[in-house]
Design an enzyme around this catalytic site. Structure first.
Site, mmCIF file in Angstrom:
data_model
loop_
_atom_site.group_PDB
_atom_site.id
_atom_site.type_symbol
_atom_site.label_atom_id
_atom_site.label_comp_id
_atom_site.label_asym_id
_atom_site.label_seq_id
_atom_site.Cartn_x
_atom_site.Cartn_y
_atom_site.Cartn_z
ATOM 1 N N HIS A 12 0.834 -1.219 0.000
ATOM 2 C CA HIS A 12 0.000 0.000 0.000
ATOM 3 C C HIS A 12 0.867 1.268 0.000
ATOM 4 O O HIS A 12 0.500 2.272 0.611
ATOM 5 C CB HIS A 12 -1.000 -0.037 1.162
ATOM 6 C CG HIS A 12 -0.386 -0.097 2.530
ATOM 7 N ND1 HIS A 12 -0.941 -0.811 3.575
ATOM 8 C CD2 HIS A 12 0.733 0.472 3.037
ATOM 9 C CE1 HIS A 12 -0.200 -0.660 4.649
ATOM 10 N NE2 HIS A 12 0.824 0.119 4.344
ATOM 11 N N HIS A 59 -1.599 4.832 9.589
ATOM 12 C CA HIS A 59 -0.230 5.324 9.771
ATOM 13 C C HIS A 59 -0.270 6.666 10.510
ATOM 14 O O HIS A 59 0.099 7.702 9.954
ATOM 15 C CB HIS A 59 0.470 5.495 8.426
ATOM 16 C CG HIS A 59 0.560 4.234 7.599
ATOM 17 N ND1 HIS A 59 -0.515 3.703 6.931
ATOM 18 C CD2 HIS A 59 1.610 3.417 7.344
ATOM 19 C CE1 HIS A 59 -0.133 2.599 6.285
ATOM 20 N NE2 HIS A 59 1.145 2.405 6.519
ATOM 21 N N HIS A 193 10.454 -3.863 3.290
ATOM 22 C CA HIS A 193 10.873 -2.458 3.226
ATOM 23 C C HIS A 193 11.254 -1.963 4.614
ATOM 24 O O HIS A 193 10.748 -2.436 5.628
ATOM 25 C CB HIS A 193 9.821 -1.549 2.591
ATOM 26 C CG HIS A 193 8.521 -1.340 3.327
ATOM 27 N ND1 HIS A 193 7.614 -2.352 3.569
ATOM 28 C CD2 HIS A 193 7.954 -0.215 3.846
ATOM 29 C CE1 HIS A 193 6.545 -1.864 4.194
ATOM 30 N NE2 HIS A 193 6.727 -0.562 4.387
HETATM 31 C C1 DHB Z 1 5.930 3.833 2.560
HETATM 32 C C2 DHB Z 1 4.923 3.913 3.524
HETATM 33 C C3 DHB Z 1 4.182 2.807 3.846
HETATM 34 O O1 DHB Z 1 3.153 2.869 4.731
HETATM 35 C C4 DHB Z 1 4.425 1.589 3.247
HETATM 36 O O2 DHB Z 1 3.675 0.549 3.637
HETATM 37 C C5 DHB Z 1 5.429 1.486 2.286
HETATM 38 C C6 DHB Z 1 6.177 2.620 1.951
HETATM 39 C C7 DHB Z 1 6.715 5.045 2.197
HETATM 40 O O3 DHB Z 1 6.574 6.067 2.890
HETATM 41 O O4 DHB Z 1 7.433 5.010 1.199
HETATM 42 FE FE FE Z 2 2.403 1.059 5.377
#
Ligand code: DHB
Ligand code: FE
Length: 282
Positions: A12, A59, A193
């Protein structure tokens, strides 16, 4: 009776939403990612579900560190788009399904999952980007959505195994709803990530590929991955993948993998998507 017909898991990443909203999705950076979403959009349009449950994390948009629900269900008729600092995304408001959402809340709580209930809640990229990825940019979203939030922001998040069991409880609740609704469930977040610290930018294709394989074939084995393993193998934000287990727990033991798409990079993230259909006839 209501039935869960399919599950979708997808990253997402907020920048994916920005690329769509700013009309840059066909530039050389984004084109291969968006190209890979087209088969998913076609499949979902043909499936034409009546309602979607979207499992995602807030978030720090609707909640802050003042209030951290582990599991939450949105029962409102409408959910506004959150302002995440640059104004709300220019996408349609999300229409809820209060009747099914209240049924889920009652059924899950009596099934011993202590859900927080949200009567009002703005929804952030965690929910809207998965809609963009699977529905494109329509004037109105093609189905009502029940938001289901999982805390993965403040330690301790729930375990993958607990999330899987929540999915199984969602399945029981849907099976007991006395209206012919065809339901899809989304698990969102991930894949590997890390947005901060010394290992910012970490991507682990091997881990992600094994996770996608396991999600189809042996999801219970994946539920044993600990938080520490997610952190080590998939980065600090890779723990978002526990939410995929909610989706998977709501499906049949045996599923058909219809499609997958994996692309690096999307912002600092490995973007993954997988479509799973239940074997039992819809
Ligand atoms: C980013 C933010 C998110 O919530 C995620 O799931 C993946 C990447 C970002 O800020 O790049
Ligand atoms: Fe996220």
């Amino acid at each position: 009776m209501a039935r869960i017909v399919a599950g979708i898991a997808t990253s997402h990443v907020p920048a994916i939403g920005v690329a769509m909203d700013k009309g840059t999705s066909s530039n050389p950076y984004w084109q291969p990612l968006f190209e890979g979403y087209k088969p998913a959009q076609k499949w979902l349009a043909e499936l034409a579900p009546d309602v979607a449950i979207i499992v995602y994390n807030d978030h720090a948009s609707a909640f802050s560190l003042a209030l951290i629900p582990t599991f939450l269900i949105g029962v409102a008729a409408k959910f506004p788009i959150a302002d995440e600092g640059f104004g709300p995304r220019p996408v349609p408001a999300v229409i809820g399904h209060p009747e099914l959402a209240w049924h889920l809340a009652e059924s899950l709580i009596l099934d011993e999952f202590d859900m927080t209930i949200a009567n009002e809640m703005p929804v952030d990229h965690g929910l809207t980007v998965p809609l963009t990825v699977t529905c494109g940019a329509p004037a109105a979203w093609p189905f009502p959505v029940i938001p289901l939030c999982v805390n993965v922001v403040q330690y301790p998040p729930p375990t993958g195994a607990r999330c899987y069991k929540l999915g199984q409880a969602i399945r029981r609740a849907i099976d007991a709803f006395d209206e012919d609704l065809r339901v899809v469930i989304y698990g969102t977040g991930g894949m590997s990530h890390q947005l901060q610290g010394e290992r910012a930018g970490l991507i682990n294709r091997q881990f992600d590929t094994a996770f996608l394989d396991g999600l189809t074939k042996d999801p219970v084995a994946l539920t044993k991955i600990t938080h520490t393993e997610y952190m080590r193998e998939a980065g600090s934000e890779g723990v978002e993948m526990v939410m995929w287990h909610v989706m998977r727990g709501a499906l049949d033991d045996q599923v058909t993998e219809v499609y997958r798409h994996y692309h690096v990079p999307a912002s600092n993230t490995a973007a993954g998507l997988i479509l799973l259909e239940n074997r039992s006839p819809a």
